[in-house]
Design an enzyme around this catalytic site. Structure first.
Site, short mmCIF file in Angstrom:
data_model
loop_
_atom_site.label_atom_id
_atom_site.label_comp_id
_atom_site.label_asym_id
_atom_site.label_seq_id
_atom_site.Cartn_x
_atom_site.Cartn_y
_atom_site.Cartn_z
N GLY A 78 9.59 -13.49 72.13
CA GLY A 78 9.11 -13.85 70.81
C GLY A 78 9.82 -14.83 70.27
O GLY A 78 11.00 -15.25 70.48
N ALA A 125 21.29 -28.00 72.73
CA ALA A 125 21.63 -28.04 74.25
C ALA A 125 21.21 -29.28 74.87
O ALA A 125 21.96 -29.92 75.60
CB ALA A 125 20.75 -27.08 74.67
N ARG A 162 5.34 -14.75 77.41
CA ARG A 162 5.83 -13.66 78.18
C ARG A 162 5.13 -13.60 79.50
O ARG A 162 3.87 -14.24 79.71
CB ARG A 162 5.37 -12.18 77.60
CG ARG A 162 5.97 -12.11 76.15
CD ARG A 162 5.69 -10.74 75.58
NE ARG A 162 5.99 -10.68 74.15
CZ ARG A 162 7.18 -10.67 73.36
NH1 ARG A 162 8.47 -10.61 74.14
NH2 ARG A 162 7.26 -10.70 72.17
N ASP A 197 16.76 -9.89 75.36
CA ASP A 197 17.13 -8.97 76.37
C ASP A 197 16.16 -9.18 77.65
O ASP A 197 16.75 -9.23 78.83
CB ASP A 197 17.02 -7.35 76.15
CG ASP A 197 17.66 -6.61 76.86
OD1 ASP A 197 19.03 -6.73 76.96
OD2 ASP A 197 17.06 -5.92 77.71
N GLY A 198 14.99 -9.21 77.63
CA GLY A 198 13.91 -9.35 78.96
C GLY A 198 14.27 -10.65 79.45
O GLY A 198 14.30 -10.84 80.63
N THR A 239 16.10 -14.09 68.83
CA THR A 239 15.42 -12.96 68.48
C THR A 239 15.75 -12.56 67.03
O THR A 239 16.88 -12.78 66.49
CB THR A 239 15.48 -11.85 69.53
OG1 THR A 239 14.93 -10.58 68.80
CG2 THR A 239 16.89 -10.96 69.47
N ASP A 246 15.36 -9.96 65.75
CA ASP A 246 15.75 -8.53 65.57
C ASP A 246 17.18 -7.94 65.43
O ASP A 246 17.51 -6.95 65.06
CB ASP A 246 15.11 -7.42 66.74
CG ASP A 246 13.71 -7.41 66.76
OD1 ASP A 246 13.17 -7.45 65.39
OD2 ASP A 246 12.82 -7.15 67.85
N ASP A 287 19.49 -7.20 67.66
CA ASP A 287 19.81 -6.13 68.36
C ASP A 287 20.70 -6.35 69.83
O ASP A 287 20.85 -5.47 70.60
CB ASP A 287 18.59 -5.08 68.49
CG ASP A 287 17.44 -5.49 69.24
OD1 ASP A 287 17.52 -6.77 69.37
OD2 ASP A 287 16.61 -4.84 69.50
N ARG A 299 10.66 -2.97 65.90
CA ARG A 299 10.05 -2.01 66.70
C ARG A 299 11.15 -0.95 67.13
O ARG A 299 10.95 0.14 67.34
CB ARG A 299 9.38 -2.54 67.85
CG ARG A 299 7.73 -2.78 67.43
CD ARG A 299 7.00 -3.30 68.58
NE ARG A 299 7.58 -4.41 68.92
CZ ARG A 299 7.27 -5.07 70.18
NH1 ARG A 299 6.72 -4.58 71.20
NH2 ARG A 299 7.91 -6.45 70.45
N HIS A 309 3.86 -10.83 60.43
CA HIS A 309 4.42 -11.83 61.27
C HIS A 309 5.09 -12.95 60.45
O HIS A 309 5.64 -13.82 61.04
CB HIS A 309 3.46 -12.35 62.11
CG HIS A 309 3.15 -11.63 63.33
ND1 HIS A 309 2.49 -10.73 63.53
CD2 HIS A 309 3.95 -11.86 64.44
CE1 HIS A 309 2.50 -9.87 64.64
NE2 HIS A 309 3.42 -10.84 65.33
P1 ATP Z 1 11.97 -10.27 72.37
O1 ATP Z 1 13.07 -9.95 72.03
O2 ATP Z 1 11.32 -11.23 71.56
O3 ATP Z 1 10.93 -9.16 72.96
P2 ATP Z 1 12.52 -10.62 75.19
O4 ATP Z 1 13.22 -11.98 75.79
O5 ATP Z 1 13.24 -9.52 75.24
O6 ATP Z 1 12.37 -11.12 73.70
P3 ATP Z 1 10.53 -9.96 76.94
O7 ATP Z 1 8.93 -10.10 76.73
O8 ATP Z 1 10.97 -8.77 77.20
O9 ATP Z 1 11.02 -10.75 75.65
O10 ATP Z 1 10.86 -10.78 78.29
C1 ATP Z 1 10.43 -12.03 78.40
C2 ATP Z 1 10.05 -12.36 79.97
O11 ATP Z 1 11.18 -12.20 80.55
C3 ATP Z 1 9.03 -11.28 80.60
O12 ATP Z 1 7.61 -11.83 79.93
C4 ATP Z 1 9.29 -11.63 81.66
O13 ATP Z 1 8.66 -12.75 82.23
C5 ATP Z 1 10.67 -11.79 81.85
N1 ATP Z 1 11.19 -10.56 82.14
C6 ATP Z 1 11.65 -9.50 81.39
N2 ATP Z 1 12.23 -8.41 82.22
C7 ATP Z 1 12.16 -8.70 83.57
C8 ATP Z 1 12.51 -8.25 84.68
N3 ATP Z 1 12.85 -7.06 84.68
N4 ATP Z 1 12.62 -9.05 85.76
C9 ATP Z 1 11.81 -10.14 85.72
N5 ATP Z 1 11.53 -10.77 84.69
C10 ATP Z 1 11.69 -10.15 83.64
#
Ligand code: ATP
Length: 322
Positions: A11, A23, A72, A103-104, A126, A128, A130, A172, A252
């Site tokens: 996000g 950077a 994503r 985190d993702g 982010t 959030d 968190d 969320r 949003h």
């Molecule tokens: P937000 O806090 O806004 O949700 P985020 O970085 O946590 O941000 P995610 O959608 O969870 O957002 O993750 C971003 C992208 O990271 C995903 O769309 C995916 O491409 C990649 N990603 C997440 N988890 C994994 C995983 N376990 N293995 C490989 N790639 C991942």
């Protein structure tokens, strides 16, 4: 390390541009070649990787969103997708990444390093707040201030009409925005997913004569376990029939807008620190600021660990709302 790339993922959040700017400018000042990857991991797979220079990031520090776009990527979740992404980076000679995301995004970078040896430093982007390993995330302060501006406006109409407002803010899985905007907005009660059973106690307290007011503001994090603001407002009216309740869902608007000074400074410190860390050969670390010092937490410790809301702040909220 001679070549690095920066990208935003997950996000969007206000301050991502300030982080990209820091950077890129730090890389240029450190004699590193720097690239920007458009659309996060999707762009890494689609080879949307372009050279950047100091002037690529002129006049963006005040802008919300991200000039590099974000996405994503389901394809990056597969080994095949990551192999294409790594090959695209290697063809250009890119050895290090600055990943601005949540985190993702950190998880994806961690896997990319394990499978293909690409080094990454993460910057917490982010709203959030968190993420583990930092007191504040980039975008949180702006989101709280945006929510607060709306809360103050809603307070005017709540007072004029003697109404009880339930205002739903983003979060969320996290109550940071609700707690901070609720305290700053003088809320009568705050509902967050990190704490259970607020509804019972808030309903009970509302019944006390000292709490009876002509109008009130309650803040609900969208992920509260009791349900959304409409559900909570309904339960409240069941307990106190005749109350004139209203619900407002901010949505949003909390994600956009010009970043606050705090977010710009946080983003600048972390974007610069991430590049310097890569230059020193560090990898797989989440950059953050704790007690006003830049710190690095290994991805292995940061990933999957949600940061709780500050206990002291929650306790203060309980005291002033009791
Ligand atoms: P937000 O806090 O806004 O949700 P985020 O970085 O946590 O941000 P995610 O959608 O969870 O957002 O993750 C971003 C992208 O990271 C995903 O769309 C995916 O491409 C990649 N990603 C997440 N988890 C994994 C995983 N376990 N293995 C490989 N790639 C991942």
């Amino acid at each position: 390390m001679k070549k690095i790339a920066v990208f935003t993922s997950g996000g969007d959040s206000p301050g991502m541009n300030a982080c990209i700017r820091a950077a890129v400018r730090t890389a240029v000042a450190s004699n590193l070649e720097v690239f920007g990857i458009h659309r996060g991991y999707e762009g890494m797979i689609d080879n949307l990787i372009y050279p950047m220079a100091a002037d690529s990031v002129s006049n963006i520090i005040q802008d919300g969103g991200t000039i590099l776009k974000t996405a994503r990527s389901a394809r990056f979740m597969t080994p095949e997708g990551r192999a294409i992404a790594a090959s695209n980076l290697k063809v250009l000679g890119i050895e290090g990444l600055v990943c601005i995301g949540g985190d993702g995004s950190y998880t994806g970078a961690n896997v990319l390093q394990q499978e293909h040896g690409i080094k990454t430093i993460g910057c917490p982007g982010t709203i959030d707040n968190d993420l583990f390993g930092t007191d504040y995330t980039i975008g949180f302060d702006t989101a709280v201030n945006t929510a607060l501006e709306a809360i103050d406006k809603i307070r005017d109409t709540a007072e004029s009409h003697n109404r009880i407002f339930f205002i739903e803010v983003m979060g969320r899985h996290s109550g940071h925005i609700a707690l901070y905007s609720g305290i700053a907005g003088g809320a009568e009660g705050i509902f967050i997913p990190e704490r259970q059973n607020e509804l019972e106690s808030i309903i009970a307290q509302y019944g006390l004569p000292k709490r009876q007011k002509a109008f009130s503001i309650f803040i609900v994090a969208e992920g509260d376990e009791e349900g959304h603001a409409y559900t909570i407002a309904k339960k409240f009216t069941e307990a106190y029939p005749g109350l004139d309740t209203r619900v407002s869902i901010l949505g949003h608007i909390q994600r956009g807008g010009s970043p606050s000074a705090n977010d710009r400074i946080l983003a600048t410190r972390l974007g610069a620190a991430a590049v310097l860390a890569l230059k020193e050969g560090k990898q797989n670390l989440a950059a953050g600021i704790i007690n006003n010092q830049v710190v690095f937490t290994p991805f292995s410790e940061a990933i999957g660990r949600k940061k709780d809301v500050p206990m002291e702040l929650w306790a203060t909220n309980e005291l002033i709302c009791s």
